[in-house]
Design an enzyme around this catalytic site. Structure first.
Site, PDB file in Angstrom:
ATOM      1  N   ASP A   1       0.580  -1.175  -0.140  1.00  0.00           N
ATOM      2  CA  ASP A   1      -0.062   0.534  -0.136  1.00  0.00           C
ATOM      3  C   ASP A   1       0.539   1.389   0.089  1.00  0.00           C
ATOM      4  O   ASP A   1       2.651   0.985   0.292  1.00  0.00           O
ATOM      5  CB  ASP A   1      -1.026  -0.366   1.292  1.00  0.00           C
ATOM      6  CG  ASP A   1      -0.102  -1.034   2.293  1.00  0.00           C
ATOM      7  OD1 ASP A   1       0.806  -1.010   2.475  1.00  0.00           O
ATOM      8  OD2 ASP A   1      -1.222  -1.384   3.244  1.00  0.00           O
TER       9      ASP A   1
ATOM     10  N   ASN B   1      -8.071  -3.609  13.426  1.00  0.00           N
ATOM     11  CA  ASN B   1      -9.559  -4.203  13.292  1.00  0.00           C
ATOM     12  C   ASN B   1      -9.676  -5.091  12.269  1.00  0.00           C
ATOM     13  O   ASN B   1     -10.244  -5.396  11.549  1.00  0.00           O
ATOM     14  CB  ASN B   1     -10.064  -2.866  13.092  1.00  0.00           C
ATOM     15  CG  ASN B   1      -9.795  -2.482  11.249  1.00  0.00           C
ATOM     16  OD1 ASN B   1      -8.470  -3.005  10.972  1.00  0.00           O
ATOM     17  ND2 ASN B   1     -10.004  -1.129  10.769  1.00  0.00           N
TER      18      ASN B   1
ATOM     19  N   HIS C   1      -7.480  -5.939   9.648  1.00  0.00           N
ATOM     20  CA  HIS C   1      -7.158  -5.243   7.649  1.00  0.00           C
ATOM     21  C   HIS C   1      -5.876  -5.965   7.990  1.00  0.00           C
ATOM     22  O   HIS C   1      -5.144  -6.113   8.639  1.00  0.00           O
ATOM     23  CB  HIS C   1      -6.748  -3.924   7.854  1.00  0.00           C
ATOM     24  CG  HIS C   1      -6.232  -2.847   8.296  1.00  0.00           C
ATOM     25  ND1 HIS C   1      -6.070  -1.883   9.034  1.00  0.00           N
ATOM     26  CD2 HIS C   1      -4.999  -3.636   8.453  1.00  0.00           C
ATOM     27  CE1 HIS C   1      -4.726  -1.626   9.580  1.00  0.00           C
ATOM     28  NE2 HIS C   1      -4.228  -1.695   9.444  1.00  0.00           N
TER      29      HIS C   1
ATOM     30  N   GLU D   1      -9.812  -2.757   4.718  1.00  0.00           N
ATOM     31  CA  GLU D   1     -10.563  -2.408   6.349  1.00  0.00           C
ATOM     32  C   GLU D   1     -11.734  -3.621   5.898  1.00  0.00           C
ATOM     33  O   GLU D   1     -12.266  -4.002   4.986  1.00  0.00           O
ATOM     34  CB  GLU D   1     -10.801  -0.611   6.143  1.00  0.00           C
ATOM     35  CG  GLU D   1      -9.929  -0.064   5.972  1.00  0.00           C
ATOM     36  CD  GLU D   1      -8.831   0.097   7.360  1.00  0.00           C
ATOM     37  OE1 GLU D   1      -8.588  -1.117   8.456  1.00  0.00           O
ATOM     38  OE2 GLU D   1      -8.597   1.420   7.998  1.00  0.00           O
TER      39      GLU D   1
HETATM   40  C1  F6R Z   1       0.884  -2.081   6.094  1.00  0.00           C
HETATM   41  C2  F6R Z   1       0.207  -2.971   5.733  1.00  0.00           C
HETATM   42  C3  F6R Z   1      -1.085  -2.542   7.914  1.00  0.00           C
HETATM   43  C4  F6R Z   1       0.097  -3.066   7.958  1.00  0.00           C
HETATM   44  C5  F6R Z   1      -0.797  -3.377   9.298  1.00  0.00           C
HETATM   45  C6  F6R Z   1      -0.492  -3.655  10.653  1.00  0.00           C
HETATM   46  O1  F6R Z   1       1.799  -1.900   4.778  1.00  0.00           O
HETATM   47  O2  F6R Z   1      -0.681  -3.119   5.008  1.00  0.00           O
HETATM   48  O3  F6R Z   1      -1.788  -3.780   6.800  1.00  0.00           O
HETATM   49  O4  F6R Z   1       0.245  -4.580   8.258  1.00  0.00           O
HETATM   50  O5  F6R Z   1      -1.275  -1.992   9.892  1.00  0.00           O
HETATM   51  O6  F6R Z   1       0.635  -1.917  11.468  1.00  0.00           O
HETATM   52  P1  F6R Z   1       1.819  -2.496  12.172  1.00  0.00           P
HETATM   53  O7  F6R Z   1       2.706  -3.905  11.538  1.00  0.00           O
HETATM   54  O8  F6R Z   1       2.322  -0.812  12.584  1.00  0.00           O
HETATM   55  O9  F6R Z   1       0.737  -2.855  13.983  1.00  0.00           O
END
Ligand code: F6R
Length: 255
Positions: A72, A141, A143, A148
């Site tokens: 992303d 959540n 994702h 999301e």
């Molecule tokens: C980021 C991504 C997100 C993160 C997720 C967890 O490229 O794809 O899905 O993997 O938000 O983020 P952290 O590791 O910061 O808890």
């Protein structure tokens, strides 16, 4: 092809998660030097990228033919913005190893035509043959990428609305006073599910509930990571704090 549920492996701490993930990546690249990887940003993979840098410097991994696709990028941020994932990846991995710049792909958050950018990114992934290994983190959540809750499982690369909760969770990676954008380009769930293998990394007690719902709850778009139950080759590496609600499978090791 027989499907099997995600394999959960519990290790002691975040460093052990990084080590086990680096082992899998090293093994893949050793056997397949032109491997195609999907990579996450965020806090979770920081120790993994440190470990990959270390192994590259020690001569254990050659990234010379590897291709990477980030999951992303924020809409509206260019690659030099302090909060952009392009910059994050340069700082954490790309500028430290022999990945060729033309083989490191991220969506362009500044593209004037976002729909065209999403279609082009999806096309690039398909032309590369899809992901050999998709490395994922999980949001509180549930994702994956920026898919999301509520994102259809047949989604492809698209512009996602980022929830307030997710923006807050990402604030640490922005300079003081700069808000994370409310939109991001993300690889879709269908594209992730086409990966040959998926490696989900989960650390910290604040992820325990999401991990439990992803692995043991119903398969439901309201918990995007529950889609991983539909994939035949998912390995989940969690630290003890993240896995404390769950009985680990046979391959549990560490504390
Ligand atoms: C980021 C991504 C997100 C993160 C997720 C967890 O490229 O794809 O899905 O993997 O938000 O983020 P952290 O590791 O910061 O808890």
């Amino acid at each position: 092809m027989t499907t099997s549920p995600p394999v959960l492996e519990v290790v002691r701490d975040a460093a052990a998660v990084a080590h086990a993930a680096a082992d899998e990546i090293q093994e893949l690249i050793t056997g397949r030097p032109a491997a195609v990887l999907a990579l996450p940003t965020g806090r979770t993979p920081l120790p993994l990228y440190a470990e990959l840098r270390r192994r590259y410097q020690a001569g254990h991994i050659d990234f010379g033919q590897v291709q990477t696709f980030n999951l992303d990028e924020w809409v509206g941020l260019g690659p030099d913005h302090a909060g952009s994932y392009a910059r994050f990846m340069r700082e954490q991995l790309f500028s430290h190893v022999n990945l060729r710049p033309e083989n490191c792909h991220l969506p362009n958050g500044l593209a004037p035509d976002l729909a065209a950018e999403c279609a082009a990114y999806e096309e690039l992934i398909q032309r590369a043959g899809g992901f050999g290994l998709a490395v994922l983190g999980i949001g509180r959540n549930g994702h994956i990428g920026f898919n999301e809750p509520g994102t259809p499982f047949d989604s492809r690369t698209h512009v996602a609305l980022v929830t307030e909760e997710t923006r807050e969770a990402n604030r640490w990676s922005f300079p003081p006073g700069v808000d994370p954008p409310d939109r991001a380009i993300t690889v879709g769930i269908a594209t992730l599910l086409e990966a040959e293998r998926i490696l989900l990394l989960v650390t910290g007690a604040e992820k325990a509930a999401a991990l439990e719902r992803a692995l043991r709850g119903p398969v439901d778009p309201l918990v995007p990571a529950s889609a991983l139950q539909l994939h035949p080759r998912v390995r989940v590496i969690a630290d003890a704090a993240a896995a404390h609600h769950l009985d680990a499978d046979a391959r549990t090791r560490g504390g």
